[in-house]
Design an enzyme around this catalytic site. Structure first.
Site, PDB file in Angstrom:
ATOM      1  N   LYS A   1      26.369  67.303  60.329  1.00 28.19           N
ATOM      2  CA  LYS A   1      26.709  66.706  59.033  1.00 28.19           C
ATOM      3  C   LYS A   1      27.486  65.416  59.232  1.00 28.19           C
ATOM      4  O   LYS A   1      27.227  64.406  58.595  1.00 28.19           O
ATOM      5  CB  LYS A   1      27.599  67.668  58.223  1.00 28.19           C
TER       6      LYS A   1
ATOM      7  N   GLU B   1      23.038  67.252  50.258  1.00 27.88           N
ATOM      8  CA  GLU B   1      21.681  67.533  49.753  1.00 27.88           C
ATOM      9  C   GLU B   1      21.731  67.933  48.283  1.00 27.88           C
ATOM     10  O   GLU B   1      20.960  67.439  47.455  1.00 27.88           O
ATOM     11  CB  GLU B   1      21.051  68.688  50.548  1.00 27.88           C
TER      12      GLU B   1
ATOM     13  N   LYS C   1      29.075  75.956  46.392  1.00 32.97           N
ATOM     14  CA  LYS C   1      30.435  76.484  46.495  1.00 32.97           C
ATOM     15  C   LYS C   1      31.437  75.322  46.479  1.00 32.97           C
ATOM     16  O   LYS C   1      32.407  75.337  45.743  1.00 32.97           O
ATOM     17  CB  LYS C   1      30.539  77.303  47.793  1.00 32.97           C
TER      18      LYS C   1
ATOM     19  N   HIS D   1      -2.325  88.984  62.751  1.00 32.37           N
ATOM     20  CA  HIS D   1      -3.452  88.113  63.094  1.00 32.37           C
ATOM     21  C   HIS D   1      -2.967  86.795  63.668  1.00 32.37           C
ATOM     22  O   HIS D   1      -3.726  85.829  63.728  1.00 32.37           O
ATOM     23  CB  HIS D   1      -4.315  87.882  61.843  1.00 32.37           C
TER      24      HIS D   1
ATOM     25  N   GLU E   1      23.800  82.433  61.516  1.00 34.14           N
ATOM     26  CA  GLU E   1      24.979  81.635  61.167  1.00 34.14           C
ATOM     27  C   GLU E   1      26.251  82.468  61.366  1.00 34.14           C
ATOM     28  O   GLU E   1      27.303  81.940  61.698  1.00 34.14           O
ATOM     29  CB  GLU E   1      24.884  81.127  59.722  1.00 34.14           C
TER      30      GLU E   1
ATOM     31  N   GLY F   1      29.349  81.613  51.855  1.00 35.43           N
ATOM     32  CA  GLY F   1      28.103  81.114  51.258  1.00 35.43           C
ATOM     33  C   GLY F   1      26.939  82.071  51.447  1.00 35.43           C
ATOM     34  O   GLY F   1      26.223  82.423  50.495  1.00 35.43           O
ATOM     35  N   ARG F   2      26.730  82.539  52.670  1.00 36.75           N
ATOM     36  CA  ARG F   2      25.568  83.402  52.953  1.00 36.75           C
ATOM     37  C   ARG F   2      25.769  84.839  52.456  1.00 36.75           C
ATOM     38  O   ARG F   2      24.896  85.679  52.628  1.00 36.75           O
ATOM     39  CB  ARG F   2      25.230  83.364  54.439  1.00 36.75           C
TER      40      ARG F   2
HETATM   41  C1  G6Q Z   1      26.745  79.642  54.362  1.00 36.84           C
HETATM   42  C2  G6Q Z   1      26.981  78.292  54.799  1.00 36.84           C
HETATM   43  C3  G6Q Z   1      26.075  77.225  54.216  1.00 36.84           C
HETATM   44  C4  G6Q Z   1      26.414  76.841  52.781  1.00 36.84           C
HETATM   45  C5  G6Q Z   1      25.660  75.557  52.439  1.00 36.84           C
HETATM   46  C6  G6Q Z   1      25.866  75.127  51.005  1.00 36.84           C
HETATM   47  O1  G6Q Z   1      27.411  80.594  54.677  1.00 36.84           O
HETATM   48  O2  G6Q Z   1      28.307  77.972  54.642  1.00 36.84           O
HETATM   49  O3  G6Q Z   1      24.734  77.608  54.270  1.00 36.84           O
HETATM   50  O4  G6Q Z   1      26.109  77.861  51.909  1.00 36.84           O
HETATM   51  O5  G6Q Z   1      26.037  74.524  53.299  1.00 36.84           O
HETATM   52  O6  G6Q Z   1      27.208  74.905  50.734  1.00 36.84           O
HETATM   53  P1  G6Q Z   1      27.705  74.697  49.274  1.00 36.84           P
HETATM   54  O7  G6Q Z   1      27.443  75.952  48.518  1.00 36.84           O
HETATM   55  O8  G6Q Z   1      29.164  74.376  49.376  1.00 36.84           O
HETATM   56  O9  G6Q Z   1      26.901  73.560  48.695  1.00 36.84           O
END
Ligand code: G6Q
Length: 543
Positions: free
Chosen positions: A508, A209, A203, A380, A349, A263-264
């Site tokens: 972070k 990462e 996003k 199990h 989250e 994001g989620r």
């Molecule tokens: C989701 C969070 C988080 C996010 C990641 C990746 O709701 O905000 O999981 O999606 O940190 O972020 P980017 O899409 O900006 O790389």
């Protein structure tokens, strides 16, 4: 003065105390039609919560809680595009991404549907061209797609691509998320640079990462095929289209979305592209339609028939009234093996907060720990604790009427296990029953005394069951949207902002500060002795 929500929760606590010894099983004796009374439908899905220890009076009090917490007004505000994500001053409108009607969706006085439909059309054109080979790599038709993203830009596509495995007729898909080089290395070992398409999903297009993995992938491709391959074999999914072009990604391969998509909650947006390439744009639309059906149900069904509301209220009963700390999600559907991990992010989250929307500490518990694994594997392993441990763990069981891919009588065995578990957890086994069983097996009295306590099960352990016809794109869309709205309702009742995630920031920041220290470019001066000691030991081990 305590607020009306807290007062209502206290009423519920009193009600729970009065009924402390109530056995769920005896509620079935009192009402032979308990299943019809305590189950509800939405679209294709049956939700059975009759094996939870709730009576009509309990449900009445819980529904009153939803009213007192003004869930309905808050829901209206979300659907109306108001900036309910107050700490980021953003609307929350992932429902617009799956709006399959002609109705406009307004945010800040603008209908956002034309932009959504335009991106969806571009995605479909690109996805179909990749699937057919019209858009290809240097070595011809793409055989492999590598999605590079993390968190919300990873878990949704990973979960949904796995869930819809039987519908996967596009190129192989791989997902790289971890900054641990092992993640990308293992994928790069498997793919051919000349026929691999990389999708960078971020996003913000700044996540450490993802950018690290994207640069590693870029270098690997350039080493194999030269700089010219980047424009042809990279695509991007982002709200920051200026940054994607700076990376070298062609504008017609960069698919946008908007800051009102969390994001989620972004699987429905351009972030869904790897899924669309895997299953095709038509089935992707079916996935959206499933979610849209649930949106309509959530907006219009009365609270006592409204699945997300009921799911949320049952969760609140367990978390705030009964005091259960965790919530297990147990899909009896192997294709849903990443669903618990997906829900873990969605729920924890969103609702892992201790400050309310007014900036005050909440007066009650909020989100539980969410965890799970598919059945029957869990049986199990950790079910021992669910049956006989000291903690009560409410659990959701997810069961398909038909196997996505039938094999002999596997599915009937799977379903029998699911139903058996929910029954065993509720019914339990008294010590007298355990004794009788051992006696009937011919065991002597002394041995029975020793063994019987271990063979007894307390029962009364709550479960909800979701039954759906078959795990199709349409059904998966429904399941995900149900949980999304459940999380919303719980956040509304707890009066927290379910749509920000400040809790992930501190780690972070510190990782950024520590990187030069770990690299040996700076000293760990002024930090606590644990971190300093670990950094020193780390450098000593690498000498
Ligand atoms: C989701 C969070 C988080 C996010 C990641 C990746 O709701 O905000 O999981 O999606 O940190 O972020 P980017 O899409 O900006 O790389």
């Amino acid at each position: 003065m305590i607020d009306t929500t807290t007062a209502q929760l206290e009423k519920l606590v009193t009600h729970h105390r009065v009924n402390e010894n109530r056995q769920t099983l005896s509620l079935f004796d009192e009402n032979s039609d308990r299943f019809s009374l305590f189950s509800a439908h939405c679209g294709d899905i049956v939700f059975d919560y009759s094996k939870c220890n709730v009576s009509s009076e309990t449900m009445g009090l819980l529904l009153e809680l939803a009213t007192k917490a003004k869930v309905s007004g808050k829901r209206q505000a979300m659907f109306a595009g108001e900036p309910i994500n107050s700490t980021e001053n953003r609307a929350v409108q992932h429902m617009a991404l799956r709006n399959m009607s002609d109705a406009p969706v307004m945010i800040d006085g603008k209908d956002v549907m034309p932009d959504i439909l335009a991106v969806r059309k571009d995605m479909a054109r690109f996805a179909e061209a990749v699937r057919s080979g019209k858009v290809a790599g240097k070595g011809g038709k793409f055989t492999d797609i590598v999605n590079i993203g993390i968190g919300g830009s990873d878990l949704g596509p990973v979960m949904a691509t796995a869930a819809l495995g039987p519908f996967h007729d596009g190129p192989n898909t791989h997902f790289v998320s971890n900054v641990d080089g092992a993640d990308i290395l293992e994928v790069l070992k498997k793919v051919n640079p000349a026929t691999t398409l990389f999708i960078v999903a971020s996003k913000t297009f700044t996540t450490q990462e993802t950018m690290t993995n994207a640069n590693t992938a870029r270098q690997w491709l350039v080493n194999a095929l030269g700089e010219g391959a980047v424009v042809n074999q990279f695509a991007a999914l982002s709200t920051s289209l200026d940054k994607t072009s700076a990376f070298g990604i062609a504008d017609d391969r960069a698919f946008g979305f908007w800051d009102w998509v969390g994001g989620r909650y972004s699987i429905w947006s351009a972030i869904g592209l790897p899924l669309m390439i895997a299953i095709g744009s038509k089935r992707f639309d079916e996935f959206l339609s499933g979610a849209h059906t649930v949106d309509q149900h959530f907006e219009t069904a009365p609270d006592n028939q409204n699945l997300p509301v009921l799911m949320a209220l049952i969760g609140i009963w367990h978390r705030n009234v009964c005091g259960y700390d965790t919530h297990a999600v147990l899909p009896y559907d192997q294709y849903l093996h990443r669903f618990p991990a997906y829900l873990q992010q969605l729920d924890m989250e969103s609702n892992g907060k201790r400050i309310d929307v007014n900036g005050k500490s909440v007066a009650h518990e909020t989100g539980p720990v969410v965890w799970g694994e598919p059945g029957t594997n869990g049986q199990h392993a950790f079910y021992q604790l669910i049956h006989q441990g000291t903690s009560v763990i409410p659990a959701d069981f997810l069961v398909a009427a038909e196997a996505a891919e039938p094999v002999g009588d596997h599915h009937e065995k799977l379903v029998a296990n699911a139903f058996a578990q929910t029954e065993a957890l509720m019914v339990g086994k008294t010590e007298a029953q355990a004794r009788k069983e051992l006696h009937d097996k011919g065991m002597d009295a002394n041995a029975i005394d020793k063994l019987a306590p271990h063979k007894m099960f307390p029962g009364n352990r709550p479960t909800c069951t979701f039954l759906y016809p078959k795990l199709t794109p349409f059904v998966l869309g429904q399941l995900v949207a149900l949980y999304e709205h459940k999380v919303f309702v719980q956040g509304a009742i707890w009066n927290i902002n379910s749509f920000d995630q400040w809790g992930v920031e501190l780690g972070k920041e510190l990782a950024g500060e520590l990187l030069p220290v770990v690299k040996g470019e700076q000293k760990a001066m002024g930090r606590n002795s644990s971190t300093v000691g670990l950094v020193d030991a780390f450098h000593a081990m690498r000498k």
